[in-house]
Design a protein around this motif. Structure first.
Motif, PDB file in Angstrom:
ATOM      1  N   ARG A 291     -14.674   8.150 -13.329  1.00 48.74           N
ATOM      2  CA  ARG A 291     -13.633   8.607 -14.263  1.00 48.74           C
ATOM      3  C   ARG A 291     -12.837   9.749 -13.632  1.00 48.74           C
ATOM      4  N   ALA A 292     -13.537  10.653 -12.986  1.00 51.87           N
ATOM      5  CA  ALA A 292     -12.867  11.780 -12.324  1.00 51.87           C
ATOM      6  C   ALA A 292     -11.931  11.272 -11.226  1.00 51.87           C
ATOM      7  N   LEU A 293     -12.356  10.247 -10.486  1.00 54.41           N
ATOM      8  CA  LEU A 293     -11.499   9.678  -9.443  1.00 54.41           C
ATOM      9  C   LEU A 293     -10.246   9.064 -10.057  1.00 54.41           C
ATOM     10  N   VAL A 294     -10.412   8.325 -11.142  1.00 58.26           N
ATOM     11  CA  VAL A 294      -9.259   7.745 -11.831  1.00 58.26           C
ATOM     12  C   VAL A 294      -8.333   8.851 -12.322  1.00 58.26           C
ATOM     13  N   ASP A 295      -8.914   9.915 -12.870  1.00 61.85           N
ATOM     14  CA  ASP A 295      -8.108  11.041 -13.350  1.00 61.85           C
ATOM     15  C   ASP A 295      -7.344  11.720 -12.224  1.00 61.85           C
ATOM     16  N   VAL A 296      -8.009  11.958 -11.100  1.00 65.02           N
ATOM     17  CA  VAL A 296      -7.341  12.608  -9.965  1.00 65.02           C
ATOM     18  C   VAL A 296      -6.173  11.752  -9.481  1.00 65.02           C
ATOM     19  N   ILE A 297      -6.392  10.463  -9.336  1.00 67.51           N
ATOM     20  CA  ILE A 297      -5.316   9.568  -8.882  1.00 67.51           C
ATOM     21  C   ILE A 297      -4.179   9.563  -9.909  1.00 67.51           C
ATOM     22  N   GLY A 298      -4.539   9.444 -11.174  1.00 67.90           N
ATOM     23  CA  GLY A 298      -3.511   9.414 -12.219  1.00 67.90           C
ATOM     24  C   GLY A 298      -2.718  10.706 -12.311  1.00 67.90           C
ATOM     25  N   TYR A 299      -3.423  11.830 -12.321  1.00 65.26           N
ATOM     26  CA  TYR A 299      -2.733  13.117 -12.449  1.00 65.26           C
ATOM     27  C   TYR A 299      -1.944  13.467 -11.188  1.00 65.26           C
ATOM     28  N   CYS A 300      -2.578  13.342 -10.030  1.00 55.31           N
ATOM     29  CA  CYS A 300      -1.954  13.814  -8.784  1.00 55.31           C
ATOM     30  C   CYS A 300      -0.900  12.859  -8.229  1.00 55.31           C
ATOM     31  N   CYS A 301      -1.109  11.571  -8.394  1.00 57.32           N
ATOM     32  CA  CYS A 301      -0.176  10.604  -7.798  1.00 57.32           C
ATOM     33  C   CYS A 301       0.908  10.132  -8.761  1.00 57.32           C
ATOM     34  N   LEU A 302       0.608  10.156 -10.042  1.00 52.58           N
ATOM     35  CA  LEU A 302       1.574   9.633 -11.002  1.00 52.58           C
ATOM     36  C   LEU A 302       2.153  10.719 -11.917  1.00 52.58           C
ATOM     37  N   LEU A 303       1.293  11.352 -12.702  1.00 56.56           N
ATOM     38  CA  LEU A 303       1.775  12.242 -13.749  1.00 56.56           C
ATOM     39  C   LEU A 303       2.410  13.526 -13.209  1.00 56.56           C
ATOM     40  N   LEU A 304       1.725  14.239 -12.323  1.00 62.55           N
ATOM     41  CA  LEU A 304       2.265  15.523 -11.847  1.00 62.55           C
ATOM     42  C   LEU A 304       3.599  15.390 -11.116  1.00 62.55           C
ATOM     43  N   PRO A 305       3.756  14.454 -10.184  1.00 62.55           N
ATOM     44  CA  PRO A 305       5.081  14.334  -9.555  1.00 62.55           C
ATOM     45  C   PRO A 305       6.183  14.026 -10.569  1.00 62.55           C
ATOM     46  N   PHE A 306       5.880  13.147 -11.525  1.00 65.75           N
ATOM     47  CA  PHE A 306       6.862  12.816 -12.553  1.00 65.75           C
ATOM     48  C   PHE A 306       7.208  14.041 -13.395  1.00 65.75           C
ATOM     49  N   LEU A 307       6.200  14.781 -13.836  1.00 64.45           N
ATOM     50  CA  LEU A 307       6.442  15.950 -14.686  1.00 64.45           C
ATOM     51  C   LEU A 307       7.214  17.040 -13.956  1.00 64.45           C
ATOM     52  N   ILE A 308       6.898  17.248 -12.698  1.00 60.50           N
ATOM     53  CA  ILE A 308       7.620  18.253 -11.911  1.00 60.50           C
ATOM     54  C   ILE A 308       9.088  17.849 -11.763  1.00 60.50           C
ATOM     55  N   TRP A 309       9.330  16.572 -11.506  1.00 56.58           N
ATOM     56  CA  TRP A 309      10.702  16.079 -11.386  1.00 56.58           C
ATOM     57  C   TRP A 309      11.452  16.253 -12.709  1.00 56.58           C
ATOM     58  N   VAL A 310      10.835  15.838 -13.814  1.00 56.28           N
ATOM     59  CA  VAL A 310      11.484  15.947 -15.119  1.00 56.28           C
ATOM     60  C   VAL A 310      11.744  17.416 -15.465  1.00 56.28           C
ATOM     61  N   ALA A 311      10.767  18.290 -15.239  1.00 61.12           N
ATOM     62  CA  ALA A 311      10.952  19.712 -15.547  1.00 61.12           C
ATOM     63  C   ALA A 311      12.103  20.298 -14.727  1.00 61.12           C
ATOM     64  N   THR A 312      12.213  19.907 -13.478  1.00 63.56           N
ATOM     65  CA  THR A 312      13.309  20.390 -12.630  1.00 63.56           C
ATOM     66  C   THR A 312      14.660  19.933 -13.176  1.00 63.56           C
ATOM     67  N   MET A 313      14.738  18.669 -13.569  1.00 68.25           N
ATOM     68  CA  MET A 313      15.988  18.163 -14.132  1.00 68.25           C
ATOM     69  C   MET A 313      16.314  18.858 -15.464  1.00 68.25           C
ATOM     70  N   LEU A 314      15.301  19.065 -16.285  1.00 68.91           N
ATOM     71  CA  LEU A 314      15.526  19.720 -17.576  1.00 68.91           C
ATOM     72  C   LEU A 314      15.919  21.180 -17.407  1.00 68.91           C
ATOM     73  N   ASP A 315      15.384  21.840 -16.386  1.00 70.30           N
ATOM     74  CA  ASP A 315      15.779  23.222 -16.090  1.00 70.30           C
ATOM     75  C   ASP A 315      17.265  23.276 -15.770  1.00 70.30           C
ATOM     76  N   ASP A 316      17.710  22.368 -14.928  1.00 70.68           N
ATOM     77  CA  ASP A 316      19.132  22.320 -14.578  1.00 70.68           C
ATOM     78  C   ASP A 316      20.000  22.062 -15.809  1.00 70.68           C
ATOM     79  N   ARG A 317      19.547  21.174 -16.680  1.00 74.88           N
ATOM     80  CA  ARG A 317      20.332  20.847 -17.883  1.00 74.88           C
ATOM     81  C   ARG A 317      20.376  22.031 -18.849  1.00 74.88           C
TER      82      ARG A 317
END
Length: 170
Positions: free
Chosen positions: A87-113
């Motif tokens: 479960r921890a491996l699935v979480d690490v892959i999900g958070y680090c490879c999918l969710l965190l990059p997406f959230l950082i990108w969205v937050a950056t775009m929202l900051d600019d807006r």
């Protein structure tokens, strides 16, 4: 590292409580609007916009709190049958490879807006009230930044499980 994760949890909880308190002015405004409209025949020019701004803010600010409490929807059919390390491996892959990059990108775009809305004086354009849009856009940015912080804390916890150092209680 565990202390940092707990600090992020406390911050997410505080912001989640703030989000919950946004319901009080929302209910008051909607009740006022109903009475003004149907009893006095004098609807307000601000209730609709205030309602959607407060509702959106409440939902957005509550995202990190929901992640901290494990309240986000997840498909558990396979996940619950896995060992804690898997479960921890699935979480690490999900958070680090999918969710965190997406959230950082969205937050950056929202900051600019949010900055652009502040500088340009952008208004909502939804009613005669027409309030400035930058506070709402700032809430969106803060919400996604908080969700990214909470996701990072969850990823750290999962990494600690993977390396055999289970994190302390929340």
């Amino acid at each position: 590292m565990d202390a940092v994760c707990r600090a992020i949890d406390r911050l997410s909880t505080a912001v989640g409580i703030l989000a919950a308190w946004l319901l009080a002015p929302l209910v008051i405004a909607l009740c006022y609007e109903v009475v003004a409209r149907y009893v006095f025949g004098a609807p307000t020019i601000w209730a609709y916009e205030l309602a959607y701004l407060l509702t959106g803010s409440g939902w957005m600010l509550g995202m990190a709190y929901a992640l901290a409490k494990g309240a986000h929807i997840r498909i558990d059919v396979l996940y619950l049958n896995l060992s804690p390390r898997k479960r921890a491996l699935v979480d690490v892959i999900g958070y680090c490879c999918l969710l965190l990059p997406f959230l950082i990108w969205v937050a950056t775009m929202l900051d600019d807006r949010a900055i652009h809305a502040f500088r340009s004086g952008e208004k909502t354009g939804q009613s005669a009230w027409n309030p400035p849009l930058w506070p709402f856009r700032t809430v969106f940015f803060v919400s996604f930044a908080m969700l990214a912080l909470q996701a990072a804390a969850e990823a750290v916890r999962a990494i600690l499980v993977l390396v055999g150092r289970a994190p302390g209680a929340r």
